[in-house]
Design a protein around this motif. Sequence first.
Motif, short mmCIF file in Angstrom:
data_model
loop_
_atom_site.label_atom_id
_atom_site.label_comp_id
_atom_site.label_asym_id
_atom_site.label_seq_id
_atom_site.Cartn_x
_atom_site.Cartn_y
_atom_site.Cartn_z
N ASN A 1 -1.77 -4.10 -17.95
CA ASN A 1 -3.11 -3.49 -18.09
C ASN A 1 -3.58 -2.70 -16.90
O ASN A 1 -4.73 -2.26 -16.85
N THR A 2 -2.72 -2.48 -15.90
CA THR A 2 -3.17 -1.71 -14.75
C THR A 2 -3.21 -0.22 -15.08
O THR A 2 -2.46 0.25 -15.93
N ASN A 3 -4.10 0.49 -14.40
CA ASN A 3 -4.13 1.96 -14.50
C ASN A 3 -3.35 2.61 -13.36
O ASN A 3 -3.38 3.83 -13.21
N SER A 4 -2.68 1.80 -12.55
CA SER A 4 -1.89 2.33 -11.44
C SER A 4 -0.51 2.76 -11.92
O SER A 4 -0.05 2.35 -12.98
N ARG A 5 0.14 3.59 -11.11
CA ARG A 5 1.51 3.99 -11.40
C ARG A 5 2.17 4.43 -10.10
O ARG A 5 1.49 4.65 -9.09
N ILE A 6 3.49 4.55 -10.14
CA ILE A 6 4.26 4.99 -8.97
C ILE A 6 5.05 6.22 -9.38
O ILE A 6 5.83 6.17 -10.33
N VAL A 7 4.79 7.33 -8.69
CA VAL A 7 5.43 8.60 -9.01
C VAL A 7 6.04 9.17 -7.74
O VAL A 7 5.33 9.36 -6.75
N ASP A 8 7.34 9.46 -7.76
CA ASP A 8 8.02 10.06 -6.61
C ASP A 8 7.73 9.29 -5.33
O ASP A 8 7.37 9.86 -4.30
N ASN A 9 7.85 7.95 -5.42
CA ASN A 9 7.64 7.08 -4.25
C ASN A 9 6.21 7.14 -3.71
O ASN A 9 5.97 6.81 -2.55
N MET A 10 5.28 7.58 -4.53
CA MET A 10 3.86 7.60 -4.17
C MET A 10 3.14 6.59 -5.07
O MET A 10 3.30 6.58 -6.29
N VAL A 11 2.36 5.71 -4.45
CA VAL A 11 1.57 4.74 -5.21
C VAL A 11 0.25 5.42 -5.60
O VAL A 11 -0.57 5.75 -4.73
N ILE A 12 0.06 5.65 -6.88
CA ILE A 12 -1.20 6.20 -7.38
C ILE A 12 -2.02 5.01 -7.86
O ILE A 12 -1.83 4.49 -8.96
N VAL A 13 -2.93 4.56 -7.00
CA VAL A 13 -3.73 3.37 -7.32
C VAL A 13 -4.69 3.68 -8.46
O VAL A 13 -4.77 2.96 -9.45
N THR A 14 -5.46 4.77 -8.32
CA THR A 14 -6.30 5.26 -9.43
C THR A 14 -6.22 6.77 -9.47
O THR A 14 -6.14 7.43 -8.44
N ASP A 15 -6.23 7.29 -10.67
CA ASP A 15 -6.29 8.74 -10.86
C ASP A 15 -7.73 9.21 -10.68
O ASP A 15 -8.67 8.40 -10.57
N ASP A 16 -7.88 10.53 -10.69
CA ASP A 16 -9.21 11.14 -10.49
C ASP A 16 -9.97 11.15 -11.82
O ASP A 16 -10.21 12.20 -12.40
N TRP A 17 -10.32 9.94 -12.29
CA TRP A 17 -11.02 9.83 -13.58
C TRP A 17 -11.84 8.55 -13.57
O TRP A 17 -11.62 7.65 -12.76
#
Length: 862
Positions: free
Chosen positions: A73-89
């Motif tokens: 249920n998290t909204n986080s993701r990992i893209v290209d070794n970058m931790v995206i904790v929250t998107d701009d939304w």
Amino acid sequence: MKWNKKRSCLVLLSAVLCGMVVFLKPEENLKAEGNTVTTGLPQVKSVLSRNNVGMNNPPKHVKLDGIFTLPQNTNSRIVDNMVIVTDDWKDLEGAVWSTPSNMMDLTKDFQFEAALFLGSRVGNNGDGMTFAMHNDPLRLTSKRGIKGENLGVYGNGTSWQNYTNGALAKSFIVEFDSFYNQFASDRLASPVAHIAYAFPDKIDTYSTYGGLVTFKHNAEVQVVNLASSNMWKTLSVKWDVANQELTYKFGDLAAVVVSLDVQNTFGTNQVYWGFTGSTGDAYSPNRAVFTKVPGIVDSKSLATIRDKSGASVDGKTVEAREILTYDMSTTYLSGKQNWEEVNAVVTNNPYVDYLPGTLKVDGVSVDDTNFLANKVYSLGELSLASPNRHITFDVRTKELSADQQISEVMSFEGDNHIENLPAISYTIAERIVKDNIAIDTIEPFNTAQKITGTWQLEDLREMKDVQYQINDESWVTLPEADYGKNVDSTNKWNVPVSQAVIDALDINKQHTFKIKGVPVELAFEQTDVQATAKFAVKPQDITMIGDVTDKTTSIKGTGTPGLTIQLKNEQGDVIKEVEVDSKGNYALEPLTPISSGTKLTISQKTNFAESNKITITVAHDVIEPTLTLTDAGEKLKLINGATYDVKTVVSGSEADSFVLKYAINGVVNDSLTKVVANPTADQKHSTTTTIPAASLPIGVHTISVSVEWQTGGAKVTAPEIELTVVAGGMKFTQVSAATSFEQGTITNKTQTLARQDDWNIQIEDFRGKGSQTTLYAKLSTTFKNKDNRTIVNPLKYVNEQNQEVAMPVGSTVKVFQKETTENFANVDVSWQKNQGILFDLKPGNYQGEYQAEIEWLLSDTP
């Protein structure tokens, strides 16, 4: 003859009511202000590899394979070794945690270093993120934190008994709070975005203020524009097991030292760690990349710069043309992984020249070809079996017209660990050495031209000869005419480079140009003066097919096979890049549409040079509006005198107003033009516009409708409607229900009684210009009073020549005629006072109120 009949009542002294029919036409800007509050604690020094602006432009960082897990249920993701904790939304709750095999071991010292991105908006940022350590295994699976101001870690209870409901259990966190909740959790804090640490599952972390729950903020730090810098900033964390102290430092702020009771806080020495973040109505992107991951690699690195005596030059001043030795070493100490693909990296300092052939690794000279180009040398993998690397090389300081301070940054950068070393600063003193030969900056080129430079010999000594060399080929002697006599403090030379020479050079390599001059009279310890410069062949210009608009999703063209095409914004950031295929074609796609007016450039590049840029200003591609016209292309028949309703539906992809124009027989009727507001794209607007009957005389007419954007200009015209207007008939539009004559007095003489003002007869004639409106009257009944007395044939008609015509009961008399001079006419039936229908009151009649009935008849004979 066809008759149109109408009846009315006639009275002398009373009125009779008749009926009638009516026809109806179908974010507060929360900007932190004030002085930074520091802790007064020791500083932890850490440096990013470079300045990094923009959420998609992080600093150099390590891979994260197997380091983190994403809970349900998290909204986080990992893209290209970058931790995206929250998107701009808005309304997001994110978390990312270390895997069980990568927990923090609090029985050992460790440190980690990350770069955080907390947003770019000046206002309305929210809610922020946290760095968290915990022993709450459920957070790795089904349990989820509370979003909004709770940042995914704080509880949301309402009294001291349940303040910690939903809190991250057995935890310690550092919050990066980018939204000041002045009426909620932050109201005891300064009214700014802030950084603070807390223990979310501890009751004493919470208090009440004004009856509402608030969070306590430990070691609160005021940070101006915390989340609006649009820059990545370093977070460094260090654990000192001996003193049970955790030290954290963010960016240029003072370090904060926190004493941790490990067992009381976590109940274990092995803790999960990671990040949480949340957004509400206010939002901003929260991201993290790592240079050091705790426990993965532990290393120790050193760097120094020495002069010829072996002394460090850090903080000192050195001379021009002085040779310095750069010395950097690193040791792999321990870790869960070997230190993979390690590179020694040095900043490209423009004020020193690297001395080719001086690069040594572990005391052994190595090939420095790659190091010459980019100051990077591959050291391979470091492990306990091969833990040490030692790199040295020499540089010569340049001649400068003013003192220049140098700040050298060296680092060891691997795939899974980066060691950024503290900067070493020194100053190169001002000095211009007159015995020298110099090369002007050689910009990349691809057409025949001259490489130029200067030479200087003290005391006006002359050059014996000047020679040049390209890529270690044979030396070529310059004619004296190309370097001249020593007549000034600075003399010029030039080397013509032919097109044939340029065409033979590899476009994908950097080339070396050398020049040397031998004085006739040598200076002390001098044989010649030399200079070396690198240059590159400039790629040929590319082509681009078509224009770029705000609807463009692909840019295509031609270039040199194998080269890289780059699309950049006005700031020079790469938006998209692609390699030219073997046929010389490229396609930059897919592209996200770019706003009109944006400045872009497109070019092709090698590792060393770039072609001329095609400058692009993104145009606004106006897509035609959509127009639906009822009856479009139809042939319709219309009775003369009728109006015609034009019904349209318009819509379009622009947030712009529509202009509807109506043309009758090819001529736009400006009075019918309408502006339809369209603040929202793709909204449908229905309109009805009436073409007046006056614009539609008998005959064939065309009606056309066009719509265009009020500012964009794109126009659409619907198929014409053909209207055939045919002649109509006549009809009464008004006949007085009751009419009367003047009241008379019976005498011994005949009297003529005039009409009262209640005679109102209106006729519409739709038969067209030149028609005759002819009205007949017929006295249908005898005049009688209530005593049943009668008056025999009292009516007469007096024409315009004052000729009288009797109107006995049952006779039909023409009483009015008028020619229609318009396409259709509203005819008002009226007579002079002493003409028209009059009443003769003769002697011998009895007094009383008499009434009879007149029948009105219309003739539609032309």
